[in-house]
Design a protein around this motif. Structure first.
Motif, PDB file in Angstrom:
ATOM      1  N   ARG A   1       0.853  -1.201   0.000  1.00 32.79           N
ATOM      2  CA  ARG A   1       0.000   0.000   0.000  1.00 32.79           C
ATOM      3  C   ARG A   1       0.887   1.249   0.000  1.00 32.79           C
ATOM      4  N   VAL A   2       1.962   1.227   0.770  1.00 35.44           N
ATOM      5  CA  VAL A   2       2.918   2.337   0.764  1.00 35.44           C
ATOM      6  C   VAL A   2       3.584   2.433  -0.608  1.00 35.44           C
ATOM      7  N   ASN A   3       3.907   1.290  -1.188  1.00 31.95           N
ATOM      8  CA  ASN A   3       4.537   1.279  -2.505  1.00 31.95           C
ATOM      9  C   ASN A   3       3.657   1.968  -3.554  1.00 31.95           C
ATOM     10  N   ARG A   4       2.354   1.712  -3.499  1.00 30.03           N
ATOM     11  CA  ARG A   4       1.454   2.375  -4.454  1.00 30.03           C
ATOM     12  C   ARG A   4       1.486   3.891  -4.244  1.00 30.03           C
ATOM     13  N   TYR A   5       1.519   4.296  -2.975  1.00 30.14           N
ATOM     14  CA  TYR A   5       1.529   5.732  -2.687  1.00 30.14           C
ATOM     15  C   TYR A   5       2.798   6.396  -3.210  1.00 30.14           C
ATOM     16  N   VAL A   6       3.969   5.792  -2.956  1.00 31.73           N
ATOM     17  CA  VAL A   6       5.217   6.452  -3.373  1.00 31.73           C
ATOM     18  C   VAL A   6       5.355   6.465  -4.893  1.00 31.73           C
ATOM     19  N   HIS A   7       4.581   5.626  -5.593  1.00 31.39           N
ATOM     20  CA  HIS A   7       4.571   5.652  -7.053  1.00 31.39           C
ATOM     21  C   HIS A   7       3.420   6.496  -7.608  1.00 31.39           C
ATOM     22  N   GLY A   8       2.711   7.183  -6.713  1.00 32.46           N
ATOM     23  CA  GLY A   8       1.619   8.048  -7.174  1.00 32.46           C
ATOM     24  C   GLY A   8       0.385   7.280  -7.594  1.00 32.46           C
ATOM     25  N   ARG A   9       0.210   6.054  -7.086  1.00 32.46           N
ATOM     26  CA  ARG A   9      -0.966   5.247  -7.387  1.00 32.46           C
ATOM     27  C   ARG A   9      -1.823   5.115  -6.125  1.00 32.46           C
TER      28      ARG A   9
ATOM     29  N   ALA B   1       1.546  10.379   3.260  1.00 29.27           N
ATOM     30  CA  ALA B   1       2.287   9.238   3.790  1.00 29.27           C
ATOM     31  C   ALA B   1       1.595   8.655   5.009  1.00 29.27           C
ATOM     32  N   GLU B   2       1.022   9.512   5.840  1.00 34.05           N
ATOM     33  CA  GLU B   2       0.346   9.017   7.042  1.00 34.05           C
ATOM     34  C   GLU B   2      -0.841   8.133   6.684  1.00 34.05           C
ATOM     35  N   GLN B   3      -1.577   8.518   5.649  1.00 34.22           N
ATOM     36  CA  GLN B   3      -2.679   7.666   5.201  1.00 34.22           C
ATOM     37  C   GLN B   3      -2.151   6.333   4.669  1.00 34.22           C
ATOM     38  N   ALA B   4      -1.085   6.382   3.889  1.00 37.85           N
ATOM     39  CA  ALA B   4      -0.540   5.159   3.294  1.00 37.85           C
ATOM     40  C   ALA B   4      -0.042   4.183   4.360  1.00 37.85           C
ATOM     41  N   LEU B   5       0.369   4.702   5.495  1.00 35.97           N
ATOM     42  CA  LEU B   5       0.877   3.839   6.563  1.00 35.97           C
ATOM     43  C   LEU B   5      -0.226   3.248   7.429  1.00 35.97           C
ATOM     44  N   ARG B   6      -1.473   3.613   7.161  1.00 34.85           N
ATOM     45  CA  ARG B   6      -2.571   3.097   7.987  1.00 34.85           C
ATOM     46  C   ARG B   6      -2.823   1.611   7.774  1.00 34.85           C
ATOM     47  N   GLY B   7      -2.229   1.046   6.730  1.00 32.47           N
ATOM     48  CA  GLY B   7      -2.369  -0.397   6.546  1.00 32.47           C
ATOM     49  C   GLY B   7      -1.676  -1.200   7.630  1.00 32.47           C
ATOM     50  N   PHE B   8      -0.738  -0.582   8.323  1.00 36.97           N
ATOM     51  CA  PHE B   8      -0.027  -1.284   9.396  1.00 36.97           C
ATOM     52  C   PHE B   8      -0.867  -1.233  10.670  1.00 36.97           C
ATOM     53  N   GLU B   9      -1.751  -2.196  10.807  1.00 35.90           N
ATOM     54  CA  GLU B   9      -2.657  -2.244  11.952  1.00 35.90           C
ATOM     55  C   GLU B   9      -2.242  -3.294  12.970  1.00 35.90           C
ATOM     56  N   ARG B  10      -1.573  -4.351  12.510  1.00 33.30           N
ATOM     57  CA  ARG B  10      -1.203  -5.457  13.387  1.00 33.30           C
ATOM     58  C   ARG B  10      -0.123  -5.004  14.376  1.00 33.30           C
ATOM     59  N   PHE B  11      -0.165  -5.552  15.598  1.00 33.98           N
ATOM     60  CA  PHE B  11       0.889  -5.317  16.577  1.00 33.98           C
ATOM     61  C   PHE B  11       2.230  -5.776  15.995  1.00 33.98           C
ATOM     62  N   PRO B  12       3.274  -4.976  16.102  1.00 38.96           N
ATOM     63  CA  PRO B  12       3.389  -3.661  16.731  1.00 38.96           C
ATOM     64  C   PRO B  12       3.256  -2.550  15.683  1.00 38.96           C
ATOM     65  N   ALA B  13       2.143  -1.854  15.681  1.00 35.84           N
ATOM     66  CA  ALA B  13       1.891  -0.847  14.648  1.00 35.84           C
ATOM     67  C   ALA B  13       2.953   0.256  14.655  1.00 35.84           C
ATOM     68  N   TRP B  14       3.488   0.592  15.854  1.00 33.92           N
ATOM     69  CA  TRP B  14       4.456   1.709  15.914  1.00 33.92           C
ATOM     70  C   TRP B  14       5.746   1.420  15.148  1.00 33.92           C
ATOM     71  N   MET B  15       6.006   0.138  14.878  1.00 35.33           N
ATOM     72  CA  MET B  15       7.248  -0.229  14.196  1.00 35.33           C
ATOM     73  C   MET B  15       7.333   0.432  12.819  1.00 35.33           C
ATOM     74  N   TRP B  16       6.174   0.663  12.180  1.00 34.53           N
ATOM     75  CA  TRP B  16       6.155   1.339  10.877  1.00 34.53           C
ATOM     76  C   TRP B  16       5.295   2.591  10.893  1.00 34.53           C
ATOM     77  N   ARG B  17       4.327   2.656  11.782  1.00 29.88           N
ATOM     78  CA  ARG B  17       3.511   3.871  11.904  1.00 29.88           C
ATOM     79  C   ARG B  17       4.170   4.785  12.928  1.00 29.88           C
ATOM     80  N   ASN B  18       5.240   5.465  12.484  1.00 33.36           N
ATOM     81  CA  ASN B  18       5.952   6.378  13.366  1.00 33.36           C
ATOM     82  C   ASN B  18       6.428   7.579  12.558  1.00 33.36           C
ATOM     83  N   THR B  19       6.900   8.586  13.238  1.00 33.97           N
ATOM     84  CA  THR B  19       7.240   9.849  12.573  1.00 33.97           C
ATOM     85  C   THR B  19       8.422   9.699  11.627  1.00 33.97           C
ATOM     86  N   GLU B  20       9.383   8.835  11.961  1.00 31.29           N
ATOM     87  CA  GLU B  20      10.565   8.689  11.106  1.00 31.29           C
ATOM     88  C   GLU B  20      10.219   8.014   9.784  1.00 31.29           C
ATOM     89  N   VAL B  21       9.412   6.960   9.813  1.00 31.36           N
ATOM     90  CA  VAL B  21       9.012   6.293   8.580  1.00 31.36           C
ATOM     91  C   VAL B  21       8.103   7.206   7.767  1.00 31.36           C
TER      92      VAL B  21
END
Length: 675
Positions: free
Chosen positions: A307-315, A321-341
């Motif tokens: 899902r992130v890949n589609r976003y970075v390719h404009g699809r 970016a914050e919306q694209a990272l919402r696919g990471f729902e499974r524990f531990p979500a913070w591992m990818w849903r964080n300010t640095e990523v």
């Protein structure tokens, strides 16, 4: 689609020989260096070379304490107890009862061993008098323990001499033995506690039998006055460092390290450290912009990352970016849903837009992990619904095998399938994967967008297949499920490289990998590798040799984002200062707060870091109260990585939606200190 399978090398032991094991133990006993009351006693024969190295490093006198194992009648390899100097007998009561041995049988065994012990003491001690231990700190050393019967006897014999302190030190022993002995002495030092523990000799490359003559020679060599000089490890490491402000090495150093490698694996020693994520992102931006890397492959589930890949390719439909990272729902979500990523994904989207305007190669974002059983099934069906409704219907029927488990509970499926309480879906997921592979072969060359969508569906089908196997295996031994996961990541990485480099006119794809040190490092250089564990880094080295580079991260202290148990809330926790004699303490002592250390170059630093050292690994769960057992293991850092980046003080990764527990702050410094 075929995948390269390389027969893994046999697990590597931890210590080269008894002398190296002794030097490792000496590092763990450094606080006794120069203490005039210290006396080191080795248990012949195997413990004497180990004890000599310990005594030489500490500048302490050494002697031998003869202890004889009492073997069961007809089966001398089974210890029923042990006999020590002075006639002290320690019995394994459970073994004696199980074998129904009489008191006379035990006395007979002890008499035979006593006669042998007298001969050995005469051979080893010559004209030296009895060992005087009163008021001294006695360090008892052997080359390893199994049941510990001989060492228990040694402890009891020494205790009668009224020492000031009794310390037991061994290179390898089962955790149960270390804990049992630890309760009866003042200090217990087990350099490593491998699991499962089958035999002491398994943890040494060279476990050649020590002869009586070798024991006599070592006992005749002084360990005081002319003791082995202390190696200034701190100065040696400091001289080899390259300053890396913020954990980012200078461009020239990165260029020399990476060269023409196609795969650059960049680790982290925790899943919740902001500086690791920030430095890794900065290095990746340089690799993309200056070295032409076309993909970032992360320790993340394939459908969420795609899902992130589609976003970075404009699809897709995500606009940030914050919306694209919402696919990471499974524990531990913070591992990818964080300010640095989020910040990196935002940059990558902007970079790709500029590349598109210039008709230049773009860079994708992909996942390597396999936890996405149900989400990947959904993605396979969604793809087939668009291109072949009949095939979609067949996929739904096959995947319906999982419907008797409520919701998205893959672990419940795995438990039931593993123990015969439910139906196994293995055959169904394999049939679906094979059908999709046949479709890919039949369709041949496709235009880029269609080829990407088909590849996405194929990787989801592979994820379903491997996740199904993983969830069944996770209720067996830990090594099997771990190896399934890392083999899946390596296969996915190879498949991605093939897909991205499919055009004959395009140069081979160059890919950056983001994963934990425990996946990036080469397992053959770790304690866990001796248990048969594989890692992504090891597999990529075996498959691609110098075409890949492994870069680790470390820290000494600070804060980290982690849960208190699996599935728990993200918390901002204090990282305890590194343990004495650990890799992290050694790097801290250089006085350089942020640096790069090359491991792939010859030199004194590399040789120093080829000796086993404790190394810390914090995952998504951090348990400071049991940190030694939960988060430390032995490694040979110079063989584990090509380079290591140390950031001495680090801070917790900030989740995009911080919980009230995270906001509340760190675990108090008064947290229980038991290690």
């Amino acid at each position: 689609m075929s995948h390269t399978r390389v027969q893994p090398e046999p697990p590597r032991p931890i210590f080269r020989d008894r002398h190296e094991a002794g030097r490792v133990l000496a590092g763990l006993l450094e606080h006794y260096r120069g203490d005039p009351d210290v006396l080191v006693l080795g248990l012949p024969r195997g413990g004497v070379p180990v004890a000599w190295e310990v005594a030489a490093a500490l500048g302490a006198p050494m002697d031998a304490l003869v202890v004889r194992k009492l073997g069961a009648p007809g089966h001398p390899e089974f210890a029923i107890g042990a006999l020590s100097s002075g006639g002290r007998v320690v019995l394994n009561d459970d073994m004696v009862r199980a074998l129904r041995l009489t008191a006379e049988q035990v006395r007979s065994i002890a008499r035979d061993e006593a006669a042998e012990m007298v001969q050995r003491e005469s051979a080893y001690r010559a004209d030296r008098g009895p060992i005087e231990v009163a008021g001294r700190t006695v360090i008892l050393v052997d080359d390893g323990l199994a049941t510990g019967a001989s060492m228990f006897a040694a402890v009891e014999a020494i205790r009668e001499g009224e020492p000031k302190r009794i310390v037991v030190a061994v290179p390898a022993a089962p955790e149960s033995t270390c804990r049992g002995l630890g309760a009866s002495v003042d200090e217990m030092v087990c350099a490593t506690m491998p699991t499962p523990f089958r035999a002491v000799g398994e943890w040494f490359w060279d476990f050649t039998q020590v002869t009586d003559e070798q024991v006599r020679i070592l006992l005749g060599m002084s360990t005081t006055g002319t003791a082995v000089p202390r190696i200034d490890a701190t100065a040696t490491i400091r001289a080899a460092t390259v300053d890396a402000p913020g954990g980012v090495p200078p461009a020239w150093a990165l260029d020399e390290l990476i060269g023409d490698a196609r795969f650059v694996l960049i680790g982290e020693s925790s899943h919740g450290t902001a500086e690791f994520y920030r430095a890794r992102a900065a290095m990746t931006r340089w690799l993309i912009a200056e070295k032409g890397f076309v993909a970032v492959a992360a320790e993340a589930d394939w459908p969420d990352a795609y899902r992130v890949n589609r976003y970075v390719h404009g699809r897709g439909t995500d606009t940030t970016a914050e919306q694209a990272l919402r696919g990471f729902e499974r524990f531990p979500a913070w591992m990818w849903r964080n300010t640095e990523v989020r910040d990196f994904v935002t940059w990558l989207n902007e970079h790709n837009a500029e590349q598109l305007r210039n008709d230049a190669p773009q860079t994708g974002f992909y996942g390597l992990d396999l936890y996405s059983l149900h989400r990947s099934m959904h993605e396979v069906v969604r793809y087939l619904d668009r291109v072949d409704p009949n095939a979609a219907q067949r996929a739904k029927i096959r995947y319906a095998c999982f419907d008797h488990f409520a919701g998205d509970d893959a672990q419940a499926y795995g438990f039931a399938a593993a123990f015969g309480a439910g139906r196994s879906c293995e055959a169904q997921v394999i049939r679906q994967m094979l059908e999709l592979q046949r479709v890919a072969i039949a369709r041949g060359e496709l235009e880029p967008f269609a080829a990407d969508e088909l590849f996405d569906a194929l990787r989801n089908a592979w994820s379903v297949r491997d996740a199904e196997a993983y969830y069944r295996a996770m209720f067996g031994d830990r090594v099997s499920s771990w190896n399934l996961r890392d083999e899946h990541m390596a296969d996915t990485l190879d498949a991605l490289a093939t897909h991205l480099g499919r055009s004959g006119e395009r140069a081979p794809a160059r890919i950056v990998v983001w994963a934990h040190n425990s996946h990036v490092g080469d397992a053959r250089a770790t304690e866990t590798g001796s248990e048969g564990q594989l890692t992504l880094g090891q597999l990529m080295r075996e498959r691609h040799g110098r075409d890949c580079r492994l870069i680790g991260f470390s820290t000494c202290a600070g804060t980290v984002t982690a849960a208190e148990d699996w599935g728990g809330s993200a918390r901002r926790k204090t990282v305890r200062p590194a343990l004495p004699s650990s890799l992290e303490e050694l790097l801290r002592d250089t006085g350089n707060p942020e640096f790069l250390l090359r491991m792939d170059l010859s030199g004194e630093a590399g040789e120093l870091l080829r000796q086993p050292r404790l190394q810390r690994a914090i995952g998504v769960v951090y348990q400071p109260g049991t940190e030694r057992q939960s988060h430390y293991f032995h490694t040979r850092p110079a063989d584990q990585f090509d380079a290591l980046i140390h950031i001495d003080h680090t801070t917790a990764l900030e989740p995009l939606e911080p919980t009230s527990e995270w906001i509340a702050g760190t675990t108090p410094e008064t947290y229980p200190s038991g290690l």
